[in-house]
Design a protein around this motif. Sequence first.
Motif, PDB file in Angstrom:
ATOM      1  N   PHE A 117       0.798  -1.233   0.000  1.00  0.00           N
ATOM      2  CA  PHE A 117       0.000   0.000   0.000  1.00  0.00           C
ATOM      3  C   PHE A 117       0.826   1.276   0.000  1.00  0.00           C
ATOM      4  O   PHE A 117       0.311   2.352   0.325  1.00  0.00           O
ATOM      5  N   ASP A 118       2.103   1.202  -0.366  1.00  0.00           N
ATOM      6  CA  ASP A 118       2.907   2.416  -0.446  1.00  0.00           C
ATOM      7  C   ASP A 118       2.358   3.310  -1.558  1.00  0.00           C
ATOM      8  O   ASP A 118       2.176   2.886  -2.699  1.00  0.00           O
ATOM      9  N   GLY A 119       2.053   4.563  -1.215  1.00  0.00           N
ATOM     10  CA  GLY A 119       1.504   5.507  -2.176  1.00  0.00           C
ATOM     11  C   GLY A 119       0.030   5.347  -2.447  1.00  0.00           C
ATOM     12  O   GLY A 119      -0.517   6.051  -3.294  1.00  0.00           O
ATOM     13  N   ASP A 120      -0.646   4.432  -1.739  1.00  0.00           N
ATOM     14  CA  ASP A 120      -2.075   4.214  -1.951  1.00  0.00           C
ATOM     15  C   ASP A 120      -2.880   5.281  -1.228  1.00  0.00           C
ATOM     16  O   ASP A 120      -2.608   5.600  -0.065  1.00  0.00           O
ATOM     17  N   SER A 121      -3.879   5.814  -1.920  1.00  0.00           N
ATOM     18  CA  SER A 121      -4.698   6.870  -1.335  1.00  0.00           C
ATOM     19  C   SER A 121      -5.742   6.333  -0.367  1.00  0.00           C
ATOM     20  O   SER A 121      -6.304   7.098   0.427  1.00  0.00           O
ATOM     21  N   THR A 157       2.117   2.640 -13.088  1.00  0.00           N
ATOM     22  CA  THR A 157       1.419   2.382 -11.830  1.00  0.00           C
ATOM     23  C   THR A 157      -0.071   2.193 -12.092  1.00  0.00           C
ATOM     24  O   THR A 157      -0.678   2.945 -12.858  1.00  0.00           O
ATOM     25  N   VAL A 158      -0.630   1.160 -11.489  1.00  0.00           N
ATOM     26  CA  VAL A 158      -2.068   0.877 -11.587  1.00  0.00           C
ATOM     27  C   VAL A 158      -2.701   1.274 -10.250  1.00  0.00           C
ATOM     28  O   VAL A 158      -2.614   0.532  -9.271  1.00  0.00           O
ATOM     29  N   PRO A 159      -3.341   2.460 -10.167  1.00  0.00           N
ATOM     30  CA  PRO A 159      -3.831   2.964  -8.876  1.00  0.00           C
ATOM     31  C   PRO A 159      -5.154   2.330  -8.462  1.00  0.00           C
ATOM     32  O   PRO A 159      -5.824   1.657  -9.254  1.00  0.00           O
ATOM     33  N   ARG A 160      -5.518   2.570  -7.222  1.00  0.00           N
ATOM     34  CA  ARG A 160      -6.827   2.131  -6.735  1.00  0.00           C
ATOM     35  C   ARG A 160      -7.925   2.896  -7.465  1.00  0.00           C
ATOM     36  O   ARG A 160      -7.808   4.106  -7.723  1.00  0.00           O
ATOM     37  N   LEU A 161      -9.018   2.220  -7.805  1.00  0.00           N
ATOM     38  CA  LEU A 161     -10.128   2.870  -8.495  1.00  0.00           C
ATOM     39  C   LEU A 161     -10.900   3.784  -7.549  1.00  0.00           C
ATOM     40  O   LEU A 161     -11.075   3.452  -6.371  1.00  0.00           O
ATOM     41  N   PRO A 162     -11.368   4.929  -8.047  1.00  0.00           N
ATOM     42  CA  PRO A 162     -12.204   5.796  -7.205  1.00  0.00           C
ATOM     43  C   PRO A 162     -13.501   5.083  -6.820  1.00  0.00           C
ATOM     44  O   PRO A 162     -13.978   4.193  -7.533  1.00  0.00           O
ATOM     45  N   PRO A 163     -14.102   5.451  -5.704  1.00  0.00           N
ATOM     46  CA  PRO A 163     -15.368   4.827  -5.285  1.00  0.00           C
ATOM     47  C   PRO A 163     -16.458   4.978  -6.347  1.00  0.00           C
ATOM     48  O   PRO A 163     -16.590   6.031  -6.968  1.00  0.00           O
ATOM     49  N   GLY A 164     -17.198   3.918  -6.572  1.00  0.00           N
ATOM     50  CA  GLY A 164     -18.327   3.960  -7.491  1.00  0.00           C
ATOM     51  C   GLY A 164     -18.025   3.553  -8.912  1.00  0.00           C
ATOM     52  O   GLY A 164     -18.958   3.320  -9.703  1.00  0.00           O
ATOM     53  N   VAL A 165     -16.752   3.447  -9.290  1.00  0.00           N
ATOM     54  CA  VAL A 165     -16.419   3.119 -10.678  1.00  0.00           C
ATOM     55  C   VAL A 165     -16.910   1.713 -11.034  1.00  0.00           C
ATOM     56  O   VAL A 165     -17.424   1.472 -12.134  1.00  0.00           O
ATOM     57  N   LEU A 166     -16.782   0.795 -10.107  1.00  0.00           N
ATOM     58  CA  LEU A 166     -17.186  -0.586 -10.389  1.00  0.00           C
ATOM     59  C   LEU A 166     -18.700  -0.731 -10.560  1.00  0.00           C
ATOM     60  O   LEU A 166     -19.174  -1.711 -11.133  1.00  0.00           O
ATOM     61  N   GLN A 167     -19.459   0.240 -10.063  1.00  0.00           N
ATOM     62  CA  GLN A 167     -20.915   0.161 -10.154  1.00  0.00           C
ATOM     63  C   GLN A 167     -21.482   0.866 -11.384  1.00  0.00           C
ATOM     64  O   GLN A 167     -22.688   0.846 -11.612  1.00  0.00           O
ATOM     65  N   GLU A 168     -20.600   1.467 -12.175  1.00  0.00           N
ATOM     66  CA  GLU A 168     -21.075   2.196 -13.344  1.00  0.00           C
ATOM     67  C   GLU A 168     -21.612   1.231 -14.401  1.00  0.00           C
ATOM     68  O   GLU A 168     -21.103   0.127 -14.576  1.00  0.00           O
ATOM     69  N   ASP A 169     -22.643   1.687 -15.114  1.00  0.00           N
ATOM     70  CA  ASP A 169     -23.224   0.879 -16.180  1.00  0.00           C
ATOM     71  C   ASP A 169     -22.403   1.013 -17.463  1.00  0.00           C
ATOM     72  O   ASP A 169     -21.642   1.968 -17.642  1.00  0.00           O
ATOM     73  N   GLY A 170     -22.614   0.049 -18.351  1.00  0.00           N
ATOM     74  CA  GLY A 170     -21.934   0.098 -19.643  1.00  0.00           C
ATOM     75  C   GLY A 170     -20.583  -0.567 -19.603  1.00  0.00           C
ATOM     76  O   GLY A 170     -20.009  -0.824 -18.544  1.00  0.00           O
ATOM     77  N   LEU A 171     -20.083  -0.865 -20.811  1.00  0.00           N
ATOM     78  CA  LEU A 171     -18.798  -1.531 -20.952  1.00  0.00           C
ATOM     79  C   LEU A 171     -17.830  -0.632 -21.704  1.00  0.00           C
ATOM     80  O   LEU A 171     -18.229   0.197 -22.518  1.00  0.00           O
ATOM     81  N   ALA A 172     -16.552  -0.829 -21.431  1.00  0.00           N
ATOM     82  CA  ALA A 172     -15.523  -0.080 -22.142  1.00  0.00           C
ATOM     83  C   ALA A 172     -15.263  -0.744 -23.494  1.00  0.00           C
ATOM     84  O   ALA A 172     -15.963  -1.658 -23.910  1.00  0.00           O
ATOM     85  N   GLU A 173     -14.219  -0.286 -24.194  1.00  0.00           N
ATOM     86  CA  GLU A 173     -13.864  -0.868 -25.491  1.00  0.00           C
ATOM     87  C   GLU A 173     -13.592  -2.354 -25.360  1.00  0.00           C
ATOM     88  O   GLU A 173     -12.932  -2.795 -24.419  1.00  0.00           O
TER      89      GLU A 173
END
Length: 493
Positions: A348-352, A383-399
């Motif tokens: 968790f070094d550098g994790d927000s 670096t692959v950061p932690r996702l902001p809250p709520g991103v996983l609940q968003e509708d729709g798919l990416a490319e």
Amino acid sequence: MPLATVYSRAKLGVHAPLVTVEVHLSGGLPAFNIVGLPEASVRESRDRVRSALVNSRFEFPVSRITVNLAPADLPKEGGRFDLPIAIGILVASGQLPTAPLANCELIGELGLSGELRAVDAALPAAVQAGEAGHSLILPAANAGLASILDTSDIREAHSLLAVVAHLHGQQALPYASADESAELAEHYPDLSEVRGQVGAKRALEIAAAGGHSLLLSGPPGTGKTLLANRLPGILPPLNESERLEIATVQSVAGLPLRLNRPFRAPHHTASGVALVGGGSYPRPGEISLAHHGVLFLDELPEYPRKVLEVLREPIESGEVTISRATQQLTFPARFQLIAAMNPCPCGFDGDSGKDCRCTPDQIQRYRGKLSGPLLDRIDLRITVPRLPPGVLQEDGLAESSAIVRERVCAARDRQLQRSGNINAQLSAAQVRQFCALDTPSKQFMLKAEQKLGLSARAHHRLQKIARSIADLAGAEAISLAHLQEAMIYRGEL
């Protein structure tokens, strides 16, 4: 005639040198001797061959049998010489005619009942027999050669009796068949399933376009492994040459044919021999099994340092040479390295979102497990950061992977038309020719070299990455924006 000559093929790395099996019957006390540098499993073929002949209702000659496997200085291993030895005994004892063997090669292990069992390295044997203008008879259990080769001169048999019937002209053996499982459609996880992580997806696309190595660093659970598993799904399809090389390595390793891009993910407890290959009779390791595919090393600092250091030369050369006292073998190893790691022991070094429990000394020791020369050979580091809250609940798919793959294929086509090679494999001379920088880009690179202390290798790799970014954009020349984006992916851990 008391002397018979039969042709076979040995196993020597990814090659199959010709072996002449000479069988001589002479007077004296009954004996069965095999000479020509046979190892234990070849010497044991005496009992397998005797039982197979008797149980197939042939006469086993009561005389002194001498089998010579030439050339004498080539080590012989495995049960692949059982079939040619048995056929040689039948010819020498007059139970089988000599004529059909003039342009025929045989490989196969015999069971005690006379059935034929699969052997390793059947594909190299088939390729080199065809190059020599010979037909090949092999076990039916070595299925799938028709999936990758012209099998008009390759026949498969289930038993010794079937081979003898074919050589007698009584019943022809069938030609080698295709293995339907080898041609299964590619089913890779889709990139659209990964939410967020736009920067990491962009780096993955650039890595796929140019064949670059990639290191993903970040806290646990941010999607590093998820992203790595989706890389094969955006890589271009294999061409015929690549399919043959992949199938050859799989055949030598004794694996079933799978004509898709390999994805190898060895555990971090793997030894150096498991990664690069080895053994008393060298076999391909994970880097060769990942040839023209992806080698994924998860939890990179958990691997022993001496294990990671063996990757340095193959990353550059695309092959690995294994030396033994009596022989030196080279295996192909043109793999794309994808690695993932946590930034510190607790992760968790550098994790927000969570505080790090590690001391600076612990973090330094943890990252120090990766040597500078190894990191310098990894093209992209992000670096692959932690996702902001709520991103996983968003509708729709990416490319989807299919859309990204179209862009990657287009970029690869530009590279092959321009230089005949993908960007990651360009030589120094090709970098100067095809990755030339304009004046603003040269000034930017000079400042970066002064500030970051870039090595000559890092300088060339930055140009290659910038060239891949330009190819994705459909640009003819590298611009300052392309080079600046490339610099982002050479960040410190």
